[in-house]
Design a protein around this motif. Structure first.
Motif, PDB file in Angstrom:
ATOM      1  N   GLY A  65       0.808  -1.218   0.000  1.00  0.00           N
ATOM      2  CA  GLY A  65       0.000   0.000   0.000  1.00  0.00           C
ATOM      3  C   GLY A  65       0.838   1.264   0.000  1.00  0.00           C
ATOM      4  N   VAL A  66       2.042   1.212   0.561  1.00  0.00           N
ATOM      5  CA  VAL A  66       2.922   2.382   0.604  1.00  0.00           C
ATOM      6  C   VAL A  66       3.295   2.819  -0.805  1.00  0.00           C
ATOM      7  N   VAL A  67       3.553   1.862  -1.660  1.00  0.00           N
ATOM      8  CA  VAL A  67       4.021   2.166  -3.001  1.00  0.00           C
ATOM      9  C   VAL A  67       2.928   2.839  -3.815  1.00  0.00           C
ATOM     10  N   LEU A  68       1.691   2.464  -3.631  1.00  0.00           N
ATOM     11  CA  LEU A  68       0.630   2.921  -4.513  1.00  0.00           C
ATOM     12  C   LEU A  68      -0.289   3.981  -3.925  1.00  0.00           C
ATOM     13  N   ASP A  69      -0.290   4.183  -2.652  1.00  0.00           N
ATOM     14  CA  ASP A  69      -1.281   5.066  -2.022  1.00  0.00           C
ATOM     15  C   ASP A  69      -0.648   6.409  -1.651  1.00  0.00           C
ATOM     16  N   PRO A  70      -1.103   7.522  -2.257  1.00  0.00           N
ATOM     17  CA  PRO A  70      -0.533   8.833  -1.915  1.00  0.00           C
ATOM     18  C   PRO A  70      -0.871   9.264  -0.482  1.00  0.00           C
ATOM     19  N   ARG A  71      -1.961   8.743   0.066  1.00  0.00           N
ATOM     20  CA  ARG A  71      -2.322   9.086   1.438  1.00  0.00           C
ATOM     21  C   ARG A  71      -1.268   8.565   2.414  1.00  0.00           C
ATOM     22  N   VAL A  72      -0.716   7.385   2.170  1.00  0.00           N
ATOM     23  CA  VAL A  72       0.328   6.822   3.018  1.00  0.00           C
ATOM     24  C   VAL A  72       1.594   7.663   2.905  1.00  0.00           C
ATOM     25  N   TRP A  73       1.920   8.109   1.681  1.00  0.00           N
ATOM     26  CA  TRP A  73       3.107   8.963   1.502  1.00  0.00           C
ATOM     27  C   TRP A  73       2.939  10.286   2.236  1.00  0.00           C
ATOM     28  N   THR A  74       1.729  10.821   2.269  1.00  0.00           N
ATOM     29  CA  THR A  74       1.474  12.054   3.028  1.00  0.00           C
ATOM     30  C   THR A  74       1.708  11.803   4.519  1.00  0.00           C
ATOM     31  N   GLY A  75       1.274  10.665   5.015  1.00  0.00           N
ATOM     32  CA  GLY A  75       1.508  10.329   6.416  1.00  0.00           C
ATOM     33  C   GLY A  75       2.992  10.190   6.721  1.00  0.00           C
ATOM     34  N   ILE A  76       3.751   9.572   5.807  1.00  0.00           N
ATOM     35  CA  ILE A  76       5.196   9.429   6.012  1.00  0.00           C
ATOM     36  C   ILE A  76       5.869  10.790   6.045  1.00  0.00           C
ATOM     37  N   VAL A  77       5.448  11.703   5.160  1.00  0.00           N
ATOM     38  CA  VAL A  77       6.014  13.055   5.147  1.00  0.00           C
ATOM     39  C   VAL A  77       5.693  13.767   6.453  1.00  0.00           C
ATOM     40  N   LEU A  78       4.463  13.628   6.942  1.00  0.00           N
ATOM     41  CA  LEU A  78       4.096  14.270   8.209  1.00  0.00           C
ATOM     42  C   LEU A  78       4.916  13.715   9.373  1.00  0.00           C
ATOM     43  N   LEU A  79       5.148  12.407   9.387  1.00  0.00           N
ATOM     44  CA  LEU A  79       5.983  11.823  10.438  1.00  0.00           C
ATOM     45  C   LEU A  79       7.417  12.340  10.353  1.00  0.00           C
ATOM     46  N   ALA A  80       7.945  12.476   9.151  1.00  0.00           N
ATOM     47  CA  ALA A  80       9.307  12.988   8.981  1.00  0.00           C
ATOM     48  C   ALA A  80       9.408  14.443   9.426  1.00  0.00           C
ATOM     49  N   VAL A  81       8.419  15.263   9.094  1.00  0.00           N
ATOM     50  CA  VAL A  81       8.427  16.666   9.523  1.00  0.00           C
ATOM     51  C   VAL A  81       8.349  16.748  11.042  1.00  0.00           C
ATOM     52  N   SER A  82       7.508  15.926  11.644  1.00  0.00           N
ATOM     53  CA  SER A  82       7.393  15.916  13.105  1.00  0.00           C
ATOM     54  C   SER A  82       8.715  15.532  13.758  1.00  0.00           C
TER      55      SER A  82
END
Length: 167
Positions: A65-82
């Motif tokens: 799901g990480v590879v195909l879902d942009p919502r998961v990538w948004t969550g990863i970016v938010l975790l990295a910013v945090s």
């Protein structure tokens, strides 16, 4: 049934290696091999192999799901910013503390704190009441007479012997 056979085969192989290690008088290594050899049988008997299979399947689905879902990538970016913000604030906090320690205080030196609670505070060795070193140097009494080092004169003879020997 196949899981049980594999688990007990791994346990038997580990026990054989542990026995060989013990025969060669490498008892610490034999004990480690024995401990690791017990893990497959223990995991099977407690029923943790099916749980591990379920966890692995869930992680595989998540990774797909990480590879195909942009919502998961948004969550990863938010975790990295945090994480970046938390690390930055920690770094800035440590930096400001170290800078404030390196600058002299505007109100004067901080009062000397006692090393042991309940004892009277005294200035550091070789410093007068102002915090500056005495004119005679550290370890020597000031020109006005004996210095008050908080020992009450108990070690005056020892100090004299050490001073004569240049220690």
């Amino acid at each position: 049934m196949l899981t049980a056979a594999v688990a007990f085969a791994l346990t038997a192989a580990g026990l054989a290696v542990a026995g060989l290690r013990a025969h060669r008088r490498r008892f610490r290594s034999a004990t480690r091999w024995f401990a690791v050899a017990l893990l497959p049988a223990g995991l099977y008997l407690t029923g943790l192999f099916p749980l591990a299979r379920t966890i692995a399947h869930a992680l595989g689905d998540w990774a797909a799901g990480v590879v195909l879902d942009p919502r998961v990538w948004t969550g990863i970016v938010l975790l990295a910013v945090s994480a970046g913000l938390l690390l930055t604030t920690r770094w800035v906090g440590r930096r400001s503390v170290s800078e404030s320690e390196s600058r002299p205080a505007a109100a004067g030196p901080a009062p000397a704190r006692p090393a042991v609670p309940g004892t009277p505070a005294r200035p550091p060795a070789g410093a007068g009441a102002t915090g500056a070193p005495d004119a005679a140097g550290p370890g020597r009494p000031a020109k006005g007479g004996k210095r008050d080092d908080g020992l009450g004169g108990d070690f005056a003879d020892i100090e004299e012997i050490l001073r004569r020997r240049g220690i």
